[in-house]
Design a protein around this motif. Structure first.
Motif, PDB file in Angstrom:
ATOM      1  N   SER A   1       0.786  -1.050   0.033  1.00 34.87           N
ATOM      2  CA  SER A   1      -0.086   0.021   0.053  1.00 34.87           C
ATOM      3  C   SER A   1       0.759   1.123   0.014  1.00 34.87           C
ATOM      4  CB  SER A   1      -1.008  -0.062   1.220  1.00 34.87           C
ATOM      5  OG  SER A   1      -1.787  -1.191   1.415  1.00 34.87           O
ATOM      6  N   TYR A   2       0.563   2.540  -0.637  1.00 39.32           N
ATOM      7  CA  TYR A   2       1.256   3.411  -0.754  1.00 39.32           C
ATOM      8  C   TYR A   2       0.384   4.631  -0.186  1.00 39.32           C
ATOM      9  CZ  TYR A   2       4.120   0.883  -3.647  1.00 39.32           C
ATOM     10  OH  TYR A   2       4.971  -0.305  -4.308  1.00 39.32           O
ATOM     11  N   HIS A   3       0.929   5.446   0.650  1.00 33.06           N
ATOM     12  CA  HIS A   3       0.385   6.586   1.296  1.00 33.06           C
ATOM     13  C   HIS A   3       0.731   8.053   0.674  1.00 33.06           C
ATOM     14  CE1 HIS A   3       0.017   3.239   3.997  1.00 33.06           C
ATOM     15  NE2 HIS A   3      -1.044   3.693   4.475  1.00 33.06           N
ATOM     16  N   LEU A   4      -0.083   9.056   0.705  1.00 40.60           N
ATOM     17  CA  LEU A   4       0.072  10.284   0.347  1.00 40.60           C
ATOM     18  C   LEU A   4       1.585  10.893   0.614  1.00 40.60           C
ATOM     19  CD1 LEU A   4      -0.969  12.429  -1.860  1.00 40.60           C
ATOM     20  CD2 LEU A   4      -2.235  13.376   0.274  1.00 40.60           C
ATOM     21  N   LEU A   5       1.582  10.684   1.856  1.00 40.81           N
ATOM     22  CA  LEU A   5       2.736  11.740   2.367  1.00 40.81           C
ATOM     23  C   LEU A   5       4.316  11.157   2.137  1.00 40.81           C
ATOM     24  CD1 LEU A   5       1.504  13.175   5.683  1.00 40.81           C
ATOM     25  CD2 LEU A   5       1.201  13.968   3.316  1.00 40.81           C
ATOM     26  N   ASN A   6       4.072   9.989   1.535  1.00 42.09           N
ATOM     27  CA  ASN A   6       5.366   9.258   1.053  1.00 42.09           C
ATOM     28  C   ASN A   6       5.869   9.556  -0.350  1.00 42.09           C
ATOM     29  OD1 ASN A   6       6.223   8.070   3.436  1.00 42.09           O
ATOM     30  ND2 ASN A   6       5.185   6.067   2.907  1.00 42.09           N
ATOM     31  N   GLN A   7       4.850  10.025  -1.033  1.00 44.27           N
ATOM     32  CA  GLN A   7       5.098  10.402  -2.379  1.00 44.27           C
ATOM     33  C   GLN A   7       5.839  11.669  -2.823  1.00 44.27           C
ATOM     34  OE1 GLN A   7       4.144   7.506  -3.877  1.00 44.27           O
ATOM     35  NE2 GLN A   7       3.421   7.119  -1.842  1.00 44.27           N
ATOM     36  N   ARG A   8       6.881  11.367  -3.548  1.00 44.98           N
ATOM     37  CA  ARG A   8       7.811  12.601  -3.869  1.00 44.98           C
ATOM     38  C   ARG A   8       6.870  13.429  -4.849  1.00 44.98           C
ATOM     39  NH1 ARG A   8      10.924   8.228  -3.513  1.00 44.98           N
ATOM     40  NH2 ARG A   8      12.609   8.445  -2.047  1.00 44.98           N
TER      41      ARG A   8
END
Length: 282
Positions: free
Chosen positions: A268-275
């Motif tokens: 799963s991917y979370h918003l604040l980890n996205q560059r």
């Protein structure tokens, strides 16, 4: 619920919306709007469950029903070519065929075998979580496994989706009879600060680690997408639209496994980890 019943319900729902326009009392109108919204939500759920069953039971290997998918080629960091089919543009759904080679699959499966599986829960048709005997799972943190860390780096290389040191790979195994009812994985407003305060769960990547004799596909009823399990294939879907808003079209589920076992790895991917994050041009 059969299709005739759904059609009749839909007609009654539209009739109800029309009759609401004749109501002049503000208080009665407010109450009726709440009732109509609940009826609309229930109708949508019933329609999507029917679509999900149809996608799961009609034998097919095709992916999007409208078959408008775009195709592109990406060069991975190991210089191998990744074939990507864009099944839907908004919310984004992509299929990566042969994302992992047989050698890479063997290495990952050996790594998974060193961690213990535990009993897992799944959603029933009413949306409730229950312990089941046909689904087990395990979690491997990036910090626990160089192989998992490298896998996440490879996924980021081709998708642009980023994890951090607190993230993990979830591996699920379904035995015959195992399924996961259609559900949404974005966070509602009151839950967006969960998971280490990393923001909304904006996207997910799932890699099939095993072949399935029959059944066990991945289906998105709102978009008419069905994906047959194939070892090494990865599907990436966004839970939000191109403006970052929760998208009901991201509804997805796992079809019943009829014969054999299904093993899949999910991140799963979370918003604040996205560059970076996409935005829609006006």
């Amino acid at each position: 619920v059969n299709e005739n019943t759904l059609a009749i319900s839909a007609r009654f729902f539209e009739k109800g919306k029309s009759l609401m326009k004749l109501v002049t009392s503000e208080r009665v109108n407010h109450r009726n709007k709440k009732m109509l919204k609940k009826a609309g939500d229930n109708l949508r759920d019933a329609e999507n469950n029917s679509k999900f069953r149809n996608l799961c039971t009609k034998p097919r290997i095709t992916f999007p029903m409208n078959k408008r998918g775009l195709c592109k080629l990406l060069v991975k960091s190991n210089l191998k070519i990744a074939k990507v089919e864009v099944l839907n543009e908004n919310p984004l759904v992509e299929l990566y065929e042969d994302f992992l080679s047989q050698k890479e699959l063997n290495i990952l499966n050996r790594e998974v075998s060193t961690f213990p599986f535990k009993t897992a829960q799944t959603l029933d048709e009413y949306g409730d979580e229950n312990d089941v005997d046909f689904r087990v799972q395990l979690f491997i943190d990036d910090t626990e496994s160089r192989i998992v860390n490298d896998l996440h780096a490879t996924i980021e290389d081709v998708t642009g989706l980023s994890t951090d040191k607190n993230d993990y790979l979830q591996v699920v195994k379904y035995r015959p009879g195992g399924s996961f009812e259609p559900h949404l994985d974005f966070y509602e407003e009151e839950h967006k600060d969960e998971d280490y305060n990393l923001g909304n769960r904006v996207a997910q990547a799932m890699i099939f680690l095993s072949d399935v004799e029959f059944g066990g596909g991945f289906a998105m009823p709102e978009l008419g997408i069905y994906i047959k399990p194939s070892p090494g294939t990865m599907v990436v879907w966004h839970n939000v639209d191109s403006n970052g808003e929760n998208d009901l079209h991201s509804l997805h589920g796992g079809c019943p496994v009829l014969s054999g076992n299904k093993v899949a790895a999910i991140t799963s991917y979370h918003l604040l980890n996205q560059r970076s994050w996409m935005c829609k041009k006006n």
